[in-house]
Design a protein around this motif. Structure first.
Motif, PDB file in Angstrom:
ATOM      1  N   LYS A  52      -9.484  -3.321   2.479  1.00  0.00           N
ATOM      2  CA  LYS A  52      -8.175  -2.802   2.275  1.00  0.00           C
ATOM      3  C   LYS A  52      -8.680  -1.036   1.753  1.00  0.00           C
ATOM      4  CE  LYS A  52      -4.080  -1.852   0.949  1.00  0.00           C
ATOM      5  NZ  LYS A  52      -3.426  -2.335  -0.318  1.00  0.00           N
ATOM      6  N   THR A  53      -9.636  -1.022   1.044  1.00  0.00           N
ATOM      7  CA  THR A  53      -9.891   0.397   0.715  1.00  0.00           C
ATOM      8  C   THR A  53     -10.249   1.181   1.990  1.00  0.00           C
ATOM      9  OG1 THR A  53     -11.195  -0.392  -1.511  1.00  0.00           O
ATOM     10  CG2 THR A  53     -11.753   2.005  -0.403  1.00  0.00           C
ATOM     11  N   LYS A  56      -6.778   1.764   3.798  1.00  0.00           N
ATOM     12  CA  LYS A  56      -6.099   2.939   2.958  1.00  0.00           C
ATOM     13  C   LYS A  56      -6.795   4.309   2.932  1.00  0.00           C
ATOM     14  CE  LYS A  56      -3.558   2.981  -1.512  1.00  0.00           C
ATOM     15  NZ  LYS A  56      -3.329   2.379  -2.715  1.00  0.00           N
ATOM     16  N   GLU A 218       2.971  -3.005   0.628  1.00  0.00           N
ATOM     17  CA  GLU A 218       2.101  -3.584  -0.209  1.00  0.00           C
ATOM     18  C   GLU A 218       2.881  -4.241  -1.146  1.00  0.00           C
ATOM     19  OE1 GLU A 218      -0.602  -0.654  -1.887  1.00  0.00           O
ATOM     20  OE2 GLU A 218      -1.348  -0.036   0.023  1.00  0.00           O
TER      21      GLU A 218
END
Length: 219
Positions: A52-53, A56, A218
């Protein structure tokens, strides 16, 4: 907005899932499906947080294959559910209205059921042909199989993005998009590429213009 090009993560001899996700995002992928089948749940969750990091950082959406609760915990953009995974209706109740839910189909009847659930945002239809990426494959559809199912969708007025998946090579993409598929999902085609950026750009040129608008926000 459901991307035309879905990248399915896999481990290779040289790279981990996360290494390949990072390289794919750097090369222009904007839709990543983290597909991990052989690890403990706590390890998958740790990988999902890191994925996810990465996503993003590069402005890509992260979809988790199966593992609805983990998707909710890491605030992923959605989940993709196979025929043996959680029921999409149950997943929608857990995730809420915004995240994407993708479903897997191999037959016209399965496409109908997913559409009638009224909670699925897109369908991964396949396999197109044999692939070593996934075990327990359904019958290979080929171009004729996709054409038959997409034609049935037109007749029944089913408006749902279809993502072709399963052993897709560069030379298959034009014919697949001519059947009416919204896009394709690939793993090895990108992971095995010497120049991932060039490969991704070439794939995008072969895919149709336009998108299906949706939230996929999200949690």
């Amino acid at each position: 907005m459901i991307s035309r090009l879905h990248y399915i993560s896999q481990e290779t001899d040289e790279n981990s899932h996360l290494d390949n996700i990072r390289e794919a995002c750097q090369a222009g992928i904007d839709w990543v499906q983290l597909r991990v089948k052989d690890r403990e749940l706590d390890e998958i969750e740790e990988m999902a947080f890191e994925a996810k990091t990465i996503c993003k950082q590069y402005g890509a959406k992260l979809i988790l294959n199966d593992h609805v609760e983990i998707a909710k915990a890491v605030r992923a953009n959605g989940v993709h559910l196979g025929q043996d995974d959680m029921d999409p209706v149950e997943a929608r109740a857990i995730l809420g209205d915004k995240p994407y839910i993708g479903g897997t189909a191999n037959t016209w009847e399965q496409v109908e059921l997913l559409y009638e659930s009224k909670v699925v945002d897109y369908i991964g239809l396949g396999p197109f042909k044999f692939t070593t990426t996934k075990e327990n494959l359904g019958p290979e559809l080929g171009i004729r199989g996709y054409s038959n199912i997409l034609n049935n969708m037109i007749i029944q007025e089913i408006d749902m993005p279809i993502i072709a998946i399963g052993g897709i090579e560069m030379e298959d993409i034009f014919d697949l998009q001519m059947t009416g598929c919204h896009g394709i999902a690939v793993a090895s085609l990108i992971n095995n590429s010497f120049d991932k950026k060039e490969t991704i750009e070439e794939i995008k040129l072969l895919l149709p213009d336009g998108t299906f608008d949706d939230s996929g926000e999200e949690f």
